[in-house]
Scaffold this motif. Structure first.
Motif, PDB file in Angstrom:
ATOM      1  N   ASP A  31       0.511  -1.002   0.005  1.00  0.00           N
ATOM      2  CA  ASP A  31       0.136   0.105  -0.588  1.00  0.00           C
ATOM      3  C   ASP A  31       0.995   1.014   0.150  1.00  0.00           C
ATOM      4  O   ASP A  31       2.562   1.510   0.454  1.00  0.00           O
ATOM      5  CB  ASP A  31      -0.911  -0.113   1.216  1.00  0.00           C
ATOM      6  N   ALA A  32       0.435   2.388  -0.092  1.00  0.00           N
ATOM      7  CA  ALA A  32       0.947   3.509  -0.265  1.00  0.00           C
ATOM      8  C   ALA A  32       1.257   3.784   1.323  1.00  0.00           C
ATOM      9  O   ALA A  32       2.228   4.595   1.351  1.00  0.00           O
ATOM     10  CB  ALA A  32       0.171   4.480  -0.650  1.00  0.00           C
ATOM     11  N   LYS A  33       0.926   4.026   2.048  1.00  0.00           N
ATOM     12  CA  LYS A  33       1.430   4.091   2.814  1.00  0.00           C
ATOM     13  C   LYS A  33       2.605   3.557   3.511  1.00  0.00           C
ATOM     14  O   LYS A  33       3.711   3.911   3.728  1.00  0.00           O
ATOM     15  CB  LYS A  33       0.481   3.444   4.486  1.00  0.00           C
ATOM     16  N   GLN A  34       2.612   1.759   3.281  1.00  0.00           N
ATOM     17  CA  GLN A  34       4.168   2.113   3.348  1.00  0.00           C
ATOM     18  C   GLN A  34       5.100   1.730   2.936  1.00  0.00           C
ATOM     19  O   GLN A  34       6.538   1.679   2.387  1.00  0.00           O
ATOM     20  CB  GLN A  34       3.827  -0.249   3.026  1.00  0.00           C
ATOM     21  N   ALA A  35       4.384   2.059   1.184  1.00  0.00           N
ATOM     22  CA  ALA A  35       5.766   3.160   0.241  1.00  0.00           C
ATOM     23  C   ALA A  35       6.130   4.302   0.686  1.00  0.00           C
ATOM     24  O   ALA A  35       7.112   4.396   0.319  1.00  0.00           O
ATOM     25  CB  ALA A  35       4.871   3.124  -1.329  1.00  0.00           C
ATOM     26  N   ILE A  36       5.222   5.017   1.072  1.00  0.00           N
ATOM     27  CA  ILE A  36       6.513   6.408   1.482  1.00  0.00           C
ATOM     28  C   ILE A  36       7.399   6.000   2.647  1.00  0.00           C
ATOM     29  O   ILE A  36       8.751   6.620   2.584  1.00  0.00           O
ATOM     30  CB  ILE A  36       5.069   6.773   1.969  1.00  0.00           C
ATOM     31  N   GLU A  37       6.757   5.058   3.645  1.00  0.00           N
ATOM     32  CA  GLU A  37       7.900   4.830   4.586  1.00  0.00           C
ATOM     33  C   GLU A  37       9.139   4.211   3.978  1.00  0.00           C
ATOM     34  O   GLU A  37      10.162   4.266   3.988  1.00  0.00           O
ATOM     35  CB  GLU A  37       7.260   3.990   5.540  1.00  0.00           C
ATOM     36  N   ALA A  38       8.862   3.249   3.007  1.00  0.00           N
ATOM     37  CA  ALA A  38      10.358   2.388   2.022  1.00  0.00           C
ATOM     38  C   ALA A  38      11.340   3.780   1.548  1.00  0.00           C
ATOM     39  O   ALA A  38      12.296   3.184   1.767  1.00  0.00           O
ATOM     40  CB  ALA A  38       9.431   1.792   1.104  1.00  0.00           C
TER      41      ALA A  38
END
Length: 119
Positions: A37-44
């Motif tokens: 998801d986008a939230k995990q992508a932003i963290e990565a």
């Protein structure tokens, strides 16, 4: 883009699609971080440096458009490919206008996606 040292971010909520991309990128000797998801992508994107990204436009948390906006702000060199099952020329043009370098409609072959990366 040489595969040996390049890190690819895969953002795909479908486990089978995500797994196929993981396998094919690994087979082509790319290092892969795969998330859903986008939230995990932003963290990565805050934690690692990537050279390419394959991003589904429709995600359970956020969207692929949210992801590309962050990519262009924090790692603008990333070569980004949008993927979606929404077959629409308007969606394709919108995604490209938001900053994606390439666009692919589902279903697709993972090898075809990999072949889009710059050499």
């Amino acid at each position: 883009m040489s595969a040996d040292s390049h890190h690819v971010l895969v953002v795909e909520d479908s486990p089978p699609c995500r797994r196929i991309l993981e396998i094919e990128f690994a087979r082509a000797r790319y290092r892969v971080t795969s998330i859903e998801d986008a939230k995990q992508a932003i963290e990565a994107l805050r934690q690692a440096r990537f050279q390419a990204a394959v991003v589904d436009l429709v995600l359970p948390v956020g969207s692929g458009i949210d992801v590309i906006k962050i990519i262009r702000r924090v790692q603008p060199w990333i070569f980004a490919i949008a993927v979606t099952g929404v077959v629409s020329e308007n969606v394709r043009l919108y995604a490209l206008g938001e900053g994606f370098d390439r666009f692919v409609f589902k279903p697709y072959r993972a090898r075809d996606v990999i072949s889009m990366l710059p050499r």
